[in-house]
Design an enzyme around this catalytic site. Sequence first.
Site, short mmCIF file in Angstrom:
data_model
loop_
_atom_site.label_atom_id
_atom_site.label_comp_id
_atom_site.label_asym_id
_atom_site.label_seq_id
_atom_site.Cartn_x
_atom_site.Cartn_y
_atom_site.Cartn_z
N HIS A 120 45.60 -47.53 -11.55
CA HIS A 120 44.37 -47.95 -12.20
C HIS A 120 44.74 -48.43 -13.60
CE1 HIS A 120 40.00 -47.97 -13.04
NE2 HIS A 120 40.39 -47.71 -14.28
N CYS A 121 44.47 -49.71 -13.86
CA CYS A 121 44.85 -50.31 -15.14
C CYS A 121 43.62 -50.45 -16.03
CB CYS A 121 45.49 -51.67 -14.91
SG CYS A 121 46.05 -52.46 -16.43
N PRO A 122 43.52 -49.69 -17.12
CA PRO A 122 42.36 -49.84 -18.01
C PRO A 122 42.36 -51.16 -18.76
CG PRO A 122 43.94 -48.30 -18.96
CD PRO A 122 44.45 -48.63 -17.58
#
Length: 505
Positions: free
Chosen positions: A210-212
Amino acid sequence: MAEGVPPPRRLPWWMPPGGGGGGPMKDCEYSQISTHSSSPMESPHKKKRTAARRKWEVFPGRNKFFCNGRIMMARQTGVFYLTLVLILVTSGLFFAFDCPFLAVNITPAIPAVGGVLFFFVMGTLLRTSFSDPGVLPRATPDEAADLERQIDIANGTSSGGYRPPPRTKEVIVNGQTVKLKYCFTCKIFRPPRASHCSLCDNCVERFDHHCPWVGNCVGKRNYRFFYMFILSLSFLTVFIFAFVITHVILRSQQTGFLNALKDSPASVLEAVVCFFSVWSIVGLSGFHTYLISSNQTTNEDIKGSWSNKRGKDNYNPYSYGNIFTNCCVALCGPISPSLIDRRGYIQPDTPQPAAPSNGITMYGATQSQSDMCDQDQCIQSTKFVLQAAATPLLQSEPSLTSDELHLSGKPGLGTPCASLTLGQPTPPSSMPNLATEATLADILPLKEEHGGHQFLTPDEAPSPPRMLAAGSPLAHSRTMHVLGLASQDALHEDSVRGLVKLSSV
Protein backbone atom coordinates in the site's frame (compact mmCIF):
# COMPACT_ATOMS: atom_id res chain seq x y z
CA MET A 1 -95.95 46.77 -13.36
CA ALA A 2 -95.28 49.06 -16.30
CA GLU A 3 -95.83 47.82 -19.77
CA GLY A 4 -92.76 46.90 -21.80
CA VAL A 5 -90.70 46.11 -18.72
CA PRO A 6 -89.89 42.41 -18.49
CA PRO A 7 -90.64 40.70 -15.18
CA PRO A 8 -87.69 39.92 -12.92
CA ARG A 9 -86.08 36.56 -13.62
CA ARG A 10 -86.40 33.99 -10.90
CA LEU A 11 -83.19 32.34 -9.86
CA PRO A 12 -82.99 28.56 -9.54
CA TRP A 13 -83.16 27.11 -6.06
CA TRP A 14 -79.50 26.07 -6.10
CA MET A 15 -78.17 29.53 -7.11
CA PRO A 16 -77.49 31.98 -4.25
CA PRO A 17 -78.95 35.47 -4.36
CA GLY A 18 -76.90 38.09 -6.10
CA GLY A 19 -76.48 36.45 -9.46
CA GLY A 20 -74.73 33.43 -10.75
CA GLY A 21 -71.76 35.16 -12.26
CA GLY A 22 -69.85 36.40 -9.25
CA GLY A 23 -71.29 34.28 -6.45
CA PRO A 24 -69.63 31.62 -4.45
CA MET A 25 -70.45 28.99 -7.04
CA LYS A 26 -68.02 30.61 -9.44
CA ASP A 27 -65.12 29.88 -7.17
CA CYS A 28 -66.23 26.32 -6.52
CA GLU A 29 -63.84 23.70 -7.83
CA TYR A 30 -64.70 20.16 -8.76
CA SER A 31 -62.31 17.24 -8.43
CA GLN A 32 -62.48 14.52 -11.01
CA ILE A 33 -63.49 11.14 -9.65
CA SER A 34 -61.09 8.40 -10.65
CA THR A 35 -62.81 5.43 -12.23
CA HIS A 36 -59.72 3.26 -11.91
CA SER A 37 -60.76 0.09 -10.18
CA SER A 38 -58.32 -0.71 -7.42
CA SER A 39 -58.26 -3.85 -5.37
CA PRO A 40 -58.42 -3.72 -1.56
CA MET A 41 -54.81 -4.89 -1.40
CA GLU A 42 -53.60 -1.92 -3.46
CA SER A 43 -52.22 1.13 -1.70
CA PRO A 44 -54.06 4.38 -2.41
CA HIS A 45 -50.78 6.22 -2.88
CA LYS A 46 -48.41 5.21 -5.61
CA LYS A 47 -44.96 4.24 -4.49
CA LYS A 48 -42.20 6.57 -5.56
CA ARG A 49 -39.68 5.02 -7.86
CA THR A 50 -36.31 4.75 -6.23
CA ALA A 51 -33.29 5.32 -8.42
CA ALA A 52 -31.18 2.26 -9.06
CA ARG A 53 -28.03 2.24 -6.95
CA ARG A 54 -24.62 1.26 -8.20
CA LYS A 55 -22.32 -1.20 -6.49
CA TRP A 56 -19.71 1.38 -5.54
CA GLU A 57 -22.29 3.09 -3.30
CA VAL A 58 -22.48 0.03 -1.03
CA PHE A 59 -18.89 -1.12 -1.44
CA PRO A 60 -17.77 -2.71 1.86
CA GLY A 61 -14.10 -1.67 1.67
CA ARG A 62 -12.58 1.57 2.98
CA ASN A 63 -12.32 3.37 -0.34
CA LYS A 64 -13.44 6.64 -1.86
CA PHE A 65 -15.12 6.85 -5.26
CA PHE A 66 -15.46 9.79 -7.62
CA CYS A 67 -17.06 10.42 -11.02
CA ASN A 68 -19.84 7.89 -10.43
CA GLY A 69 -17.44 5.10 -9.50
CA ARG A 70 -14.90 5.63 -12.28
CA ILE A 71 -12.21 6.79 -9.84
CA MET A 72 -11.30 4.56 -6.91
CA MET A 73 -8.87 5.60 -4.19
CA ALA A 74 -8.03 4.86 -0.58
CA ARG A 75 -9.50 7.04 2.16
CA GLN A 76 -6.09 8.30 3.32
CA THR A 77 -5.23 10.65 0.45
CA GLY A 78 -3.33 13.40 2.28
CA VAL A 79 0.11 12.18 1.19
CA PHE A 80 -1.14 11.82 -2.38
CA TYR A 81 -1.97 15.53 -2.50
CA LEU A 82 1.51 16.27 -1.14
CA THR A 83 2.97 14.26 -4.04
CA LEU A 84 0.92 16.29 -6.51
CA VAL A 85 2.02 19.58 -4.96
CA LEU A 86 5.72 18.66 -5.02
CA ILE A 87 5.63 17.55 -8.64
CA LEU A 88 3.51 20.46 -9.87
CA VAL A 89 5.41 23.18 -7.97
CA THR A 90 8.87 21.92 -8.82
CA SER A 91 8.07 21.38 -12.50
CA GLY A 92 6.22 24.69 -12.73
CA LEU A 93 9.17 26.66 -11.33
CA PHE A 94 11.51 24.86 -13.71
CA PHE A 95 9.42 25.68 -16.79
CA ALA A 96 8.83 29.27 -15.66
CA PHE A 97 12.34 30.38 -14.55
CA ASP A 98 14.91 27.96 -15.98
CA CYS A 99 13.59 26.78 -19.34
CA PRO A 100 13.53 30.26 -21.02
CA PHE A 101 17.22 30.81 -20.25
CA LEU A 102 18.22 27.24 -21.21
CA ALA A 103 16.23 27.30 -24.47
CA VAL A 104 18.07 30.48 -25.59
CA ASN A 105 21.57 29.63 -24.41
CA ILE A 106 21.67 25.85 -24.98
CA THR A 107 18.84 24.29 -27.04
CA PRO A 108 15.03 24.50 -27.33
CA ALA A 109 14.84 20.72 -26.92
CA ILE A 110 15.26 21.02 -23.14
CA PRO A 111 11.74 22.38 -22.47
CA ALA A 112 10.29 19.86 -24.94
CA VAL A 113 11.94 16.87 -23.27
CA GLY A 114 11.00 18.20 -19.84
CA GLY A 115 7.38 18.60 -20.93
CA VAL A 116 7.19 15.02 -22.24
CA LEU A 117 8.60 13.66 -19.00
CA PHE A 118 6.24 15.80 -16.92
CA PHE A 119 3.08 14.64 -18.72
CA PHE A 120 4.22 11.01 -18.63
CA VAL A 121 4.80 11.26 -14.87
CA MET A 122 1.40 12.83 -14.25
CA GLY A 123 -0.38 10.32 -16.47
CA THR A 124 1.12 7.26 -14.78
CA LEU A 125 0.56 8.76 -11.33
CA LEU A 126 -3.13 9.39 -11.94
CA ARG A 127 -3.53 6.00 -13.60
CA THR A 128 -2.03 4.30 -10.56
CA SER A 129 -4.01 6.31 -8.03
CA PHE A 130 -7.43 6.22 -9.70
CA SER A 131 -7.63 2.58 -10.78
CA ASP A 132 -8.69 -0.67 -9.17
CA PRO A 133 -5.51 -2.42 -7.95
CA GLY A 134 -7.12 -5.86 -8.24
CA VAL A 135 -9.60 -6.03 -5.36
CA LEU A 136 -11.16 -9.46 -4.86
CA PRO A 137 -14.93 -9.49 -4.25
CA ARG A 138 -16.12 -10.68 -0.88
CA ALA A 139 -18.18 -13.82 -0.46
CA THR A 140 -21.94 -13.55 -0.13
CA PRO A 141 -23.67 -15.15 2.89
CA ASP A 142 -24.69 -18.15 0.80
CA GLU A 143 -21.16 -18.59 -0.52
CA ALA A 144 -19.69 -18.30 2.98
CA ALA A 145 -22.15 -20.87 4.33
CA ASP A 146 -21.40 -23.20 1.43
CA LEU A 147 -17.68 -22.85 2.08
CA GLU A 148 -18.19 -23.78 5.73
CA ARG A 149 -20.23 -26.82 4.72
CA GLN A 150 -17.45 -27.91 2.36
CA ILE A 151 -14.96 -27.55 5.20
CA ASP A 152 -17.19 -29.67 7.46
CA ILE A 153 -17.47 -32.38 4.82
CA ALA A 154 -13.73 -32.33 4.08
CA ASN A 155 -12.82 -32.62 7.75
CA GLY A 156 -15.55 -35.19 8.49
CA THR A 157 -16.90 -33.23 11.46
CA SER A 158 -20.41 -32.16 12.35
CA SER A 159 -21.52 -28.57 12.72
CA GLY A 160 -22.28 -28.89 16.43
CA GLY A 161 -20.67 -26.13 18.48
CA TYR A 162 -18.23 -23.46 17.42
CA ARG A 163 -15.41 -24.57 15.18
CA PRO A 164 -13.51 -21.91 13.21
CA PRO A 165 -12.57 -22.82 9.66
CA PRO A 166 -8.93 -23.78 9.01
CA ARG A 167 -6.56 -20.93 8.32
CA THR A 168 -4.72 -22.41 5.36
CA LYS A 169 -4.95 -24.70 2.39
CA GLU A 170 -2.06 -26.04 0.36
CA VAL A 171 -1.82 -26.06 -3.42
CA ILE A 172 1.01 -26.97 -5.79
CA VAL A 173 2.32 -24.25 -8.15
CA ASN A 174 5.06 -25.39 -10.54
CA GLY A 175 6.18 -28.06 -8.10
CA GLN A 176 6.28 -25.69 -5.11
CA THR A 177 3.84 -25.92 -2.20
CA VAL A 178 1.96 -22.64 -1.73
CA LYS A 179 -0.34 -21.94 1.22
CA LEU A 180 -3.70 -20.26 0.73
CA LYS A 181 -4.82 -18.30 3.78
CA TYR A 182 -8.43 -17.84 4.82
CA CYS A 183 -9.60 -14.23 5.20
CA PHE A 184 -12.17 -13.84 7.96
CA THR A 185 -13.14 -10.39 6.67
CA CYS A 186 -13.78 -11.30 3.04
CA LYS A 187 -14.70 -14.94 3.92
CA ILE A 188 -12.65 -16.41 1.10
CA PHE A 189 -9.47 -18.38 0.68
CA ARG A 190 -7.14 -15.88 -0.90
CA PRO A 191 -5.56 -16.98 -4.19
CA PRO A 192 -1.76 -17.26 -4.43
CA ARG A 193 0.17 -13.99 -3.97
CA ALA A 194 -2.94 -12.18 -2.69
CA SER A 195 -3.08 -10.41 0.65
CA HIS A 196 -5.50 -8.32 2.71
CA CYS A 197 -4.70 -4.61 2.97
CA SER A 198 -5.42 -3.35 6.47
CA LEU A 199 -5.79 0.28 5.30
CA CYS A 200 -8.22 -0.32 2.44
CA ASP A 201 -9.83 -3.40 4.09
CA ASN A 202 -9.73 -5.36 0.83
CA CYS A 203 -8.07 -8.51 -0.41
CA VAL A 204 -5.90 -7.51 -3.38
CA GLU A 205 -4.74 -9.92 -6.05
CA ARG A 206 -0.93 -10.09 -6.42
CA PHE A 207 -0.63 -7.58 -3.60
CA ASP A 208 2.64 -5.62 -3.67
CA HIS A 209 2.17 -2.94 -1.00
CA HIS A 210 0.00 0.00 0.00
CA CYS A 211 1.65 3.21 -1.20
CA PRO A 212 0.48 6.39 0.57
CA TRP A 213 2.35 8.53 -1.99
CA VAL A 214 -0.08 7.45 -4.71
CA GLY A 215 -3.06 7.08 -2.35
CA ASN A 216 -3.89 3.53 -3.36
CA CYS A 217 -2.84 -0.09 -3.09
CA VAL A 218 -0.39 -1.44 -5.64
CA GLY A 219 -1.49 -4.78 -7.02
CA LYS A 220 -1.97 -6.83 -10.12
CA ARG A 221 -3.92 -4.27 -12.15
CA ASN A 222 -1.85 -1.13 -11.50
CA TYR A 223 1.65 -2.37 -10.69
CA ARG A 224 3.05 -1.62 -14.16
CA PHE A 225 1.77 1.95 -13.99
CA PHE A 226 3.31 2.36 -10.55
CA TYR A 227 6.68 1.15 -11.83
CA MET A 228 6.47 3.47 -14.86
CA PHE A 229 5.59 6.34 -12.52
CA ILE A 230 8.58 5.95 -10.20
CA LEU A 231 10.93 5.25 -13.12
CA SER A 232 9.81 8.32 -15.11
CA LEU A 233 9.81 10.42 -11.92
CA SER A 234 13.43 9.40 -11.37
CA PHE A 235 14.32 10.62 -14.85
CA LEU A 236 12.37 13.86 -14.37
CA THR A 237 14.00 14.55 -10.99
CA VAL A 238 17.49 13.94 -12.36
CA PHE A 239 16.66 15.99 -15.47
CA ILE A 240 15.43 19.01 -13.48
CA PHE A 241 18.27 18.82 -10.96
CA ALA A 242 20.94 18.62 -13.69
CA PHE A 243 19.65 21.54 -15.74
CA VAL A 244 18.99 23.71 -12.69
CA ILE A 245 22.67 23.33 -11.75
CA THR A 246 23.58 24.08 -15.39
CA HIS A 247 21.45 27.24 -15.30
CA VAL A 248 23.10 28.47 -12.10
CA ILE A 249 26.62 27.78 -13.44
CA LEU A 250 25.97 29.64 -16.70
CA ARG A 251 24.55 32.64 -14.89
CA SER A 252 27.40 32.68 -12.38
CA GLN A 253 29.90 32.87 -15.26
CA GLN A 254 28.19 36.02 -16.52
CA THR A 255 27.27 37.87 -13.31
CA GLY A 256 28.87 35.94 -10.47
CA PHE A 257 27.55 33.19 -8.20
CA LEU A 258 25.72 35.40 -5.68
CA ASN A 259 24.15 37.52 -8.38
CA ALA A 260 23.04 34.36 -10.18
CA LEU A 261 21.26 33.16 -7.04
CA LYS A 262 19.62 36.57 -6.64
CA ASP A 263 18.48 36.64 -10.26
CA SER A 264 16.93 33.14 -10.08
CA PRO A 265 15.87 32.29 -6.50
CA ALA A 266 13.47 29.61 -7.77
CA SER A 267 16.43 27.58 -8.99
CA VAL A 268 17.69 27.28 -5.42
CA LEU A 269 14.35 25.88 -4.24
CA GLU A 270 14.22 23.40 -7.14
CA ALA A 271 17.74 22.21 -6.46
CA VAL A 272 17.03 21.61 -2.76
CA VAL A 273 13.82 19.64 -3.43
CA CYS A 274 15.41 17.53 -6.15
CA PHE A 275 18.54 16.85 -4.11
CA PHE A 276 16.64 15.38 -1.17
CA SER A 277 14.16 13.51 -3.38
CA VAL A 278 16.39 11.97 -6.00
CA TRP A 279 18.02 9.45 -3.67
CA SER A 280 14.83 7.84 -2.44
CA ILE A 281 13.14 7.91 -5.85
CA VAL A 282 16.09 6.42 -7.70
CA GLY A 283 16.62 3.83 -4.97
CA LEU A 284 12.95 2.82 -5.10
CA SER A 285 13.12 2.50 -8.88
CA GLY A 286 16.17 0.24 -8.64
CA PHE A 287 14.50 -1.95 -6.00
CA HIS A 288 11.38 -2.49 -8.11
CA THR A 289 13.53 -3.16 -11.17
CA TYR A 290 15.10 -6.03 -9.23
CA LEU A 291 11.62 -7.28 -8.19
CA ILE A 292 10.36 -7.24 -11.77
CA SER A 293 13.44 -9.02 -13.09
CA SER A 294 12.93 -11.82 -10.56
CA ASN A 295 9.09 -11.77 -10.72
CA GLN A 296 8.58 -11.06 -7.03
CA THR A 297 6.43 -8.66 -5.06
CA THR A 298 7.45 -6.34 -2.24
CA ASN A 299 5.33 -8.39 0.16
CA GLU A 300 7.08 -11.63 -0.83
CA ASP A 301 10.54 -10.07 -0.66
CA ILE A 302 10.01 -8.58 2.81
CA LYS A 303 8.65 -11.87 4.18
CA GLY A 304 11.37 -13.87 2.44
CA SER A 305 8.86 -16.27 0.96
CA TRP A 306 11.30 -17.62 -1.65
CA SER A 307 14.54 -17.13 0.27
CA ASN A 308 17.09 -19.96 0.33
CA LYS A 309 17.25 -19.58 4.11
CA ARG A 310 13.97 -21.47 4.38
CA GLY A 311 15.45 -24.51 2.70
CA LYS A 312 17.49 -25.64 -0.23
CA ASP A 313 14.39 -26.74 -2.14
CA ASN A 314 12.67 -23.38 -1.68
CA TYR A 315 12.46 -21.41 -4.93
CA ASN A 316 10.20 -18.89 -6.65
CA PRO A 317 7.61 -20.83 -8.65
CA TYR A 318 6.44 -17.73 -10.51
CA SER A 319 9.78 -16.84 -12.10
CA TYR A 320 10.28 -17.80 -15.74
CA GLY A 321 14.02 -18.16 -15.23
CA ASN A 322 14.75 -15.31 -17.65
CA ILE A 323 15.05 -11.62 -16.76
CA PHE A 324 13.75 -10.46 -20.12
CA THR A 325 10.70 -12.75 -19.93
CA ASN A 326 9.90 -11.66 -16.38
CA CYS A 327 10.04 -7.99 -17.39
CA CYS A 328 7.84 -8.57 -20.43
CA VAL A 329 5.24 -10.43 -18.38
CA ALA A 330 5.10 -7.68 -15.74
CA LEU A 331 5.13 -4.69 -18.08
CA CYS A 332 3.68 -5.90 -21.39
CA GLY A 333 1.22 -8.62 -20.43
CA PRO A 334 -2.56 -8.21 -20.67
CA ILE A 335 -4.37 -6.33 -17.91
CA SER A 336 -7.01 -8.44 -16.21
CA PRO A 337 -10.50 -6.92 -15.92
CA SER A 338 -11.82 -5.61 -12.63
CA LEU A 339 -13.63 -8.23 -10.55
CA ILE A 340 -15.76 -5.92 -8.43
CA ASP A 341 -17.78 -4.23 -11.24
CA ARG A 342 -18.04 -1.06 -9.16
CA ARG A 343 -20.19 0.80 -11.74
CA GLY A 344 -22.71 -2.01 -12.16
CA TYR A 345 -26.26 -1.69 -10.87
CA ILE A 346 -27.47 -3.55 -7.79
CA GLN A 347 -30.15 -6.07 -8.72
CA PRO A 348 -33.03 -6.58 -6.24
CA ASP A 349 -32.22 -10.28 -5.85
CA THR A 350 -28.45 -9.86 -5.68
CA PRO A 351 -27.07 -11.07 -2.33
CA GLN A 352 -24.85 -8.61 -0.51
CA PRO A 353 -21.38 -9.57 0.75
CA ALA A 354 -21.28 -11.29 4.10
CA ALA A 355 -20.38 -9.14 7.09
CA PRO A 356 -17.06 -9.95 8.79
CA SER A 357 -17.44 -12.21 11.78
CA ASN A 358 -13.86 -12.11 13.12
CA GLY A 359 -13.61 -15.87 13.01
CA ILE A 360 -17.08 -16.65 14.46
CA THR A 361 -19.19 -18.72 12.14
CA MET A 362 -22.77 -17.57 11.70
CA TYR A 363 -24.14 -20.48 9.71
CA GLY A 364 -25.94 -22.12 12.62
CA ALA A 365 -27.43 -18.79 13.69
CA THR A 366 -28.71 -18.21 10.17
CA GLN A 367 -30.50 -21.53 10.19
CA SER A 368 -32.15 -20.90 13.57
CA GLN A 369 -33.25 -17.43 12.51
CA SER A 370 -34.88 -18.82 9.38
CA ASP A 371 -36.70 -21.47 11.43
CA MET A 372 -38.00 -18.84 13.84
CA CYS A 373 -39.22 -16.72 10.91
CA ASP A 374 -41.18 -19.72 9.55
CA GLN A 375 -42.72 -20.33 12.96
CA ASP A 376 -43.72 -16.68 13.39
CA GLN A 377 -45.37 -16.68 9.97
CA CYS A 378 -47.23 -19.86 10.84
CA ILE A 379 -48.50 -18.38 14.13
CA GLN A 380 -49.65 -15.17 12.43
CA SER A 381 -51.46 -17.13 9.72
CA THR A 382 -53.25 -19.27 12.32
CA LYS A 383 -54.37 -16.20 14.28
CA PHE A 384 -55.66 -14.52 11.12
CA VAL A 385 -57.70 -17.59 10.12
CA LEU A 386 -59.26 -17.83 13.59
CA GLN A 387 -60.17 -14.14 13.65
CA ALA A 388 -61.64 -14.24 10.14
CA ALA A 389 -63.64 -17.38 10.91
CA ALA A 390 -65.01 -16.00 14.19
CA THR A 391 -66.57 -12.90 12.61
CA PRO A 392 -70.21 -14.17 12.56
CA LEU A 393 -69.89 -15.33 16.18
CA LEU A 394 -69.71 -11.89 17.74
CA GLN A 395 -72.98 -12.30 19.54
CA SER A 396 -72.43 -15.76 20.96
CA GLU A 397 -68.77 -15.32 22.01
CA PRO A 398 -68.09 -18.96 22.97
CA SER A 399 -64.89 -20.30 24.45
CA LEU A 400 -63.28 -23.26 22.73
CA THR A 401 -61.04 -25.95 24.07
CA SER A 402 -58.11 -27.15 22.05
CA ASP A 403 -59.26 -30.77 22.40
CA GLU A 404 -62.45 -29.92 20.52
CA LEU A 405 -60.45 -28.50 17.63
CA HIS A 406 -58.83 -31.88 16.94
CA LEU A 407 -61.69 -33.58 15.16
CA SER A 408 -61.50 -36.33 12.61
CA GLY A 409 -59.99 -34.90 9.47
CA LYS A 410 -59.72 -31.43 11.00
CA PRO A 411 -56.30 -29.97 11.84
CA GLY A 412 -55.65 -28.29 15.18
CA LEU A 413 -53.28 -25.72 16.55
CA GLY A 414 -50.56 -28.29 17.13
CA THR A 415 -50.22 -29.04 13.41
CA PRO A 416 -48.43 -26.84 10.87
CA CYS A 417 -50.48 -24.02 9.49
CA ALA A 418 -50.00 -25.26 5.93
CA SER A 419 -52.38 -28.14 6.66
CA LEU A 420 -55.37 -25.83 7.35
CA THR A 421 -57.87 -26.13 4.52
CA LEU A 422 -60.44 -23.42 4.09
CA GLY A 423 -63.26 -22.90 1.66
CA GLN A 424 -63.54 -19.82 -0.49
CA PRO A 425 -64.12 -16.91 1.93
CA THR A 426 -67.15 -14.77 1.28
CA PRO A 427 -67.37 -11.07 2.14
CA PRO A 428 -70.19 -10.03 4.51
CA SER A 429 -73.50 -9.60 2.76
CA SER A 430 -77.02 -8.85 3.92
CA MET A 431 -77.16 -12.31 5.58
CA PRO A 432 -73.61 -12.96 6.85
CA ASN A 433 -74.57 -15.62 9.39
CA LEU A 434 -76.43 -17.74 6.83
CA ALA A 435 -73.68 -17.41 4.23
CA THR A 436 -70.88 -18.60 6.42
CA GLU A 437 -72.65 -20.85 8.90
CA ALA A 438 -71.74 -24.11 7.16
CA THR A 439 -68.10 -23.18 6.66
CA LEU A 440 -67.63 -22.03 10.22
CA ALA A 441 -69.27 -25.15 11.55
CA ASP A 442 -66.58 -27.23 9.81
CA ILE A 443 -63.68 -25.05 10.98
CA LEU A 444 -64.64 -24.05 14.50
CA PRO A 445 -67.06 -26.43 16.27
CA LEU A 446 -68.84 -24.58 19.03
CA LYS A 447 -69.47 -25.61 22.57
CA GLU A 448 -72.50 -23.96 24.01
CA GLU A 449 -72.01 -25.04 27.60
CA HIS A 450 -69.09 -22.66 28.08
CA GLY A 451 -70.67 -19.29 28.51
CA GLY A 452 -68.09 -17.28 30.42
CA HIS A 453 -64.91 -15.66 29.15
CA GLN A 454 -61.76 -17.59 29.89
CA PHE A 455 -58.22 -16.31 29.44
CA LEU A 456 -55.05 -18.32 29.14
CA THR A 457 -52.12 -18.19 31.49
CA PRO A 458 -48.57 -18.34 30.02
CA ASP A 459 -48.36 -22.01 30.98
CA GLU A 460 -51.62 -22.81 29.19
CA ALA A 461 -50.83 -20.91 26.01
CA PRO A 462 -50.78 -23.11 22.87
CA SER A 463 -47.29 -23.68 21.59
CA PRO A 464 -46.30 -22.79 18.01
CA PRO A 465 -45.78 -25.66 15.58
CA ARG A 466 -42.45 -27.54 15.82
CA MET A 467 -41.48 -25.77 19.04
CA LEU A 468 -42.63 -28.46 21.57
CA ALA A 469 -42.45 -32.21 21.52
CA ALA A 470 -45.52 -34.28 20.83
CA GLY A 471 -45.71 -35.59 24.37
CA SER A 472 -45.15 -32.28 26.08
CA PRO A 473 -47.87 -31.21 28.56
CA LEU A 474 -47.90 -27.80 26.93
CA ALA A 475 -48.54 -29.23 23.48
CA HIS A 476 -52.33 -29.21 24.07
CA SER A 477 -53.71 -26.23 25.93
CA ARG A 478 -56.97 -26.45 27.82
CA THR A 479 -58.83 -23.33 26.75
CA MET A 480 -58.55 -20.62 24.16
CA HIS A 481 -60.28 -17.27 24.23
CA VAL A 482 -61.74 -16.23 20.89
CA LEU A 483 -63.14 -12.77 21.42
CA GLY A 484 -63.19 -10.10 24.11
CA LEU A 485 -65.98 -7.72 24.92
CA ALA A 486 -63.84 -4.59 24.70
CA SER A 487 -62.54 -5.38 21.18
CA GLN A 488 -65.72 -6.52 19.42
CA ASP A 489 -66.07 -3.53 17.13
CA ALA A 490 -62.39 -3.36 16.23
CA LEU A 491 -62.13 -7.09 15.66
CA HIS A 492 -65.30 -7.06 13.57
CA GLU A 493 -63.84 -4.39 11.27
CA ASP A 494 -60.54 -6.22 10.99
CA SER A 495 -62.29 -9.50 10.22
CA VAL A 496 -64.44 -7.92 7.51
CA ARG A 497 -61.37 -6.38 5.92
CA GLY A 498 -59.55 -9.70 6.05
CA LEU A 499 -62.44 -11.54 4.39
CA VAL A 500 -62.67 -8.89 1.66
CA LYS A 501 -58.95 -9.18 0.97
CA LEU A 502 -59.13 -12.98 0.86
CA SER A 503 -62.09 -12.88 -1.51
CA SER A 504 -60.25 -10.48 -3.80
CA VAL A 505 -57.31 -12.87 -4.01
